[in-house]
Design an enzyme around this catalytic site. Structure first.
Site, PDB file in Angstrom:
ATOM      1  N   LYS A  44      62.972  23.983  35.824  1.00  0.00           N
ATOM      2  CA  LYS A  44      62.406  24.180  34.487  1.00  0.00           C
ATOM      3  C   LYS A  44      63.566  24.301  33.508  1.00  0.00           C
ATOM      4  CE  LYS A  44      59.945  25.480  30.936  1.00  0.00           C
ATOM      5  NZ  LYS A  44      59.139  24.468  30.188  1.00  0.00           N
ATOM      6  N   CYS A 129      64.614  20.356  22.703  1.00  0.00           N
ATOM      7  CA  CYS A 129      64.883  21.755  22.381  1.00  0.00           C
ATOM      8  C   CYS A 129      64.918  21.918  20.857  1.00  0.00           C
ATOM      9  CB  CYS A 129      66.172  22.241  23.027  1.00  0.00           C
ATOM     10  SG  CYS A 129      67.565  21.177  22.823  1.00  0.00           S
TER      11      CYS A 129
END
Ligand SMILES: CC(C)(C)CCc1c(C(=O)O)[nH]c(=O)[nH]c1=O
Length: 310
Positions: A44, A129
């Site tokens: 992850k 992100c």
């Protein structure tokens, strides 16, 4: 038929592995993928510090796929660094580590730590992100992407990859390819991340199906297959000397075959893995082998990137 693939110094017995984010947050989950028929595993996306992530429900199954706004729940990069240090890298299944810092400084700090640990695993930087407030995600801000990658390669000198969001415009494919081509140590891209900020509505309850972001979330599954295939094919065509990893809409040997035909070196499974569990890898592997047999292909290289046009 031979399903093996060797790339970037890693050898995979078959081209299938988990999409980052699915069945890869804890060591127990990662061990389950490693114990399955998957040919590799990826963690992850991690942040500097552990994160709880968003309030639940934050994932939902939809009629033809899934929606999620997990909010980067993860154990913090040290946890995955420790997992990578303890991992049996000679065991035949390459380990990839996904990094998704909340800031460029965080990304550089995590990458420096992975660099110093000098492990055989490959790093994948998640370009979905967050960017500066008021700016789109890094992957949709070409100048920011170029800046981030310029700073990354100053700190991290080994080959690495990036996870890309989906693009939908030829100019965007060209612009992002141009940015990526200016970084020779960037050796692969994973296309695609979930299709951002979709909305699934439940008709009976007349409600959204996840709690965060008013119900908006990244879409996966059947819904995204054509977009995923287009991104794989366009970056396969536009990038110099880089691998493309396919992700999006894979639920059988058929979609895995399509991704490889479009140019994918290897193929990730997300929504289908979340819903079916790790048994999906053996099933999809066998379906892919059967399809290759029917079509008379002995290896993945026999058809990789050989999509016919009209
Ligand atoms: C969307 C972000 C939270 C900024 C990054 C993590 C992430 C998530 C997530 O943790 O919500 N879900 C996805 O489908 N793709 C991602 O890259």
């Amino acid at each position: 038929v031979d399903l093996s693939v060797s790339w970037l110094g890693v050898n995979m017995e078959n081209p299938l592995y988990n999409a980052s984010g699915v069945m890869c947050r804890s060591r127990e989950e990662l061990d389950a993928v490693a114990a399955s028929a998957a040919g590799a595993l990826i963690t992850k996306s991690c942040t500097l510090l552990p994160r709880e992530g968003n309030p639940e429900p934050r994932y939902a199954k939809a009629p033809h796929g899934s929606i999620n706004s997990m909010g980067l729940p993860n154990a913090g990069y040290q946890y995955y660094l420790d997992y990578a240090k303890a991992y049996d890298h000679q065991g035949g299944k390459p380990l990839f580590v996904s990094v998704s810092g909340m800031s460029l400084e965080d990304n550089l700090e995590m990458l420096a730590a992975f660099r110093d640990a000098d492990l055989p695993c490959l790093v994948e930087l998640n370009l979905s992100c967050p960017n500066l407030p008021g700016k789109p995600q890094i992957g949709y801000d070409f100048e920011a992407s170029s800046h981030v990658l310029s700073e990354v390669v100053k700190v991290y000198h080994k080959p690495f990859g990036v996870k890309l969001p989906p693009y939908f415009d030829p100019v965007h494919f060209a612009e992002m390819a141009s940015v990526l081509n200016s970084f020779p140590s960037l050796k692969y891209v994973t296309c695609i991340n979930s299709v951002g900020n979709g909305l699934v509505i439940d008709l009976d309850s007349e409600s959204v199906v996840i709690k965060p972001k008013g119900g908006l979330g990244g879409i996966g599954g059947d819904y995204v297959l054509p977009t995923a295939l287009a991104n794989v094919r366009e970056f396969y065509r536009l990038l110099d000397d880089k691998h493309v990893i396919g992700c999006g809409g894979v639920k059988s040997g058929r979609e895995a075959f399509m991704h490889i035909l479009a140019g994918a070196t290897a193929v990730q499974v997300g929504t289908c893995l979340y819903e079916e569990g790790a048994a999906c890898f053996a099933r999809i592997r066998d379906e892919l082998a059967a399809l290759m047999q029917q079509k008379g292909y002995a290896t993945l290289a026999d058809f990789r990137g050989k999509l016919k046009t009209m």
